[in-house]
Motif scaffolding. Structure first.
Motif, PDB file in Angstrom:
ATOM      1  N   TYR A 192      -8.458   0.682 -38.275  1.00 24.74           N
ATOM      2  CA  TYR A 192      -9.279  -0.419 -38.769  1.00 24.74           C
ATOM      3  C   TYR A 192      -8.849  -1.711 -38.098  1.00 24.74           C
ATOM      4  O   TYR A 192      -7.675  -2.039 -38.065  1.00 24.74           O
ATOM      5  CB  TYR A 192      -9.143  -0.563 -40.293  1.00 24.74           C
ATOM      6  N   GLU A 193      -9.827  -2.432 -37.544  1.00 25.24           N
ATOM      7  CA  GLU A 193      -9.541  -3.703 -36.892  1.00 25.24           C
ATOM      8  C   GLU A 193     -10.473  -4.771 -37.429  1.00 25.24           C
ATOM      9  O   GLU A 193     -11.662  -4.521 -37.629  1.00 25.24           O
ATOM     10  CB  GLU A 193      -9.711  -3.614 -35.376  1.00 25.24           C
ATOM     11  N   ALA A 194      -9.910  -5.943 -37.640  1.00 27.48           N
ATOM     12  CA  ALA A 194     -10.687  -7.090 -38.096  1.00 27.48           C
ATOM     13  C   ALA A 194     -10.359  -8.276 -37.207  1.00 27.48           C
ATOM     14  O   ALA A 194      -9.222  -8.450 -36.775  1.00 27.48           O
ATOM     15  CB  ALA A 194     -10.360  -7.417 -39.548  1.00 27.48           C
ATOM     16  N   VAL A 233       3.414   7.309 -46.234  1.00 26.04           N
ATOM     17  CA  VAL A 233       3.504   6.714 -44.918  1.00 26.04           C
ATOM     18  C   VAL A 233       2.078   6.479 -44.449  1.00 26.04           C
ATOM     19  O   VAL A 233       1.272   7.390 -44.416  1.00 26.04           O
ATOM     20  CB  VAL A 233       4.250   7.636 -43.931  1.00 26.04           C
ATOM     21  N   GLY A 234       1.773   5.248 -44.141  1.00 22.14           N
ATOM     22  CA  GLY A 234       0.439   4.912 -43.686  1.00 22.14           C
ATOM     23  C   GLY A 234       0.517   4.160 -42.372  1.00 22.14           C
ATOM     24  O   GLY A 234       1.594   3.976 -41.810  1.00 22.14           O
ATOM     25  N   PRO A 235      -0.621   3.717 -41.908  1.00 22.56           N
ATOM     26  CA  PRO A 235      -0.625   2.974 -40.649  1.00 22.56           C
ATOM     27  C   PRO A 235       0.105   1.640 -40.799  1.00 22.56           C
ATOM     28  O   PRO A 235       0.207   1.090 -41.883  1.00 22.56           O
ATOM     29  CB  PRO A 235      -2.114   2.768 -40.369  1.00 22.56           C
ATOM     30  N   GLU A 236       0.606   1.165 -39.706  1.00 23.28           N
ATOM     31  CA  GLU A 236       1.294  -0.123 -39.680  1.00 23.28           C
ATOM     32  C   GLU A 236       0.274  -1.229 -39.445  1.00 23.28           C
ATOM     33  O   GLU A 236      -0.643  -1.071 -38.644  1.00 23.28           O
ATOM     34  CB  GLU A 236       2.308  -0.119 -38.546  1.00 23.28           C
ATOM     35  N   MET A 237       0.414  -2.344 -40.152  1.00 21.28           N
ATOM     36  CA  MET A 237      -0.471  -3.477 -39.946  1.00 21.28           C
ATOM     37  C   MET A 237       0.192  -4.456 -38.992  1.00 21.28           C
ATOM     38  O   MET A 237       1.352  -4.813 -39.162  1.00 21.28           O
ATOM     39  CB  MET A 237      -0.793  -4.183 -41.254  1.00 21.28           C
ATOM     40  N   ILE A 254      -6.426  -8.501 -36.805  1.00 21.24           N
ATOM     41  CA  ILE A 254      -5.650  -7.717 -37.756  1.00 21.24           C
ATOM     42  C   ILE A 254      -5.894  -6.259 -37.406  1.00 21.24           C
ATOM     43  O   ILE A 254      -7.015  -5.779 -37.461  1.00 21.24           O
ATOM     44  CB  ILE A 254      -6.055  -8.010 -39.216  1.00 21.24           C
ATOM     45  N   ASP A 255      -4.830  -5.578 -36.994  1.00 19.43           N
ATOM     46  CA  ASP A 255      -4.910  -4.184 -36.571  1.00 19.43           C
ATOM     47  C   ASP A 255      -4.168  -3.337 -37.596  1.00 19.43           C
ATOM     48  O   ASP A 255      -2.969  -3.483 -37.793  1.00 19.43           O
ATOM     49  CB  ASP A 255      -4.268  -4.039 -35.191  1.00 19.43           C
TER      50      ASP A 255
END
Length: 118
Positions: free
Chosen positions: A71-73, A47-51, A66-67
């Motif tokens: 991490y954010e881009a 289970v990881g972060p949701e994009m 992109i979140d």
């Protein structure tokens, strides 16, 4: 339609590349000492972060966030007059400095607002 197709393809390629790059930010699975059964893939149970990908409305220009967890881009930031609005939109989603800023090409409707965002 023909004019939109190259831009759409570029956005899709950038989104896929971002997903690949950010997927390496996930922690590796902890070894359990047991081989997984053949019916379970190695990545099952992770289970990881949701994009989340935000296409920010800046009229005819482009601006994308992109979140991916912490991490954010940002890809492009609209015209120069859009910079403050894009920065205000990003504020609730960005939890620290941006990890990646991409200006796809040096046209004003892509990089004009990046000075306010950065």
């Amino acid at each position: 339609m023909k004019r939109l197709l190259p831009g759409l393809l570029i956005l899709i390629v950038i989104a896929v590349l971002a997903m690949v790059v950010f997927s390496f930010a996930l922690p590796p699975p902890s070894p359990s000492g047991q081989d997984p059964s053949p019916s379970v893939s190695r990545g099952a149970g992770l289970v990881g972060p949701e994009m989340t990908i935000h296409f920010i409305d800046v009229g005819q220009a482009d601006a994308i966030l992109i979140d991916f967890g912490e991490y954010e881009a940002v890809i492009d930031a609209g015209n120069n007059r859009d910079g403050e609005a894009v920065a205000a939109y990003l504020e609730p989603y960005v939890d620290g400095p941006l990890d990646l800023v991409i200006g796809t090409h040096p046209d004003a409707d892509h990089i004009g607002g990046l000075d306010d965002v950065i």
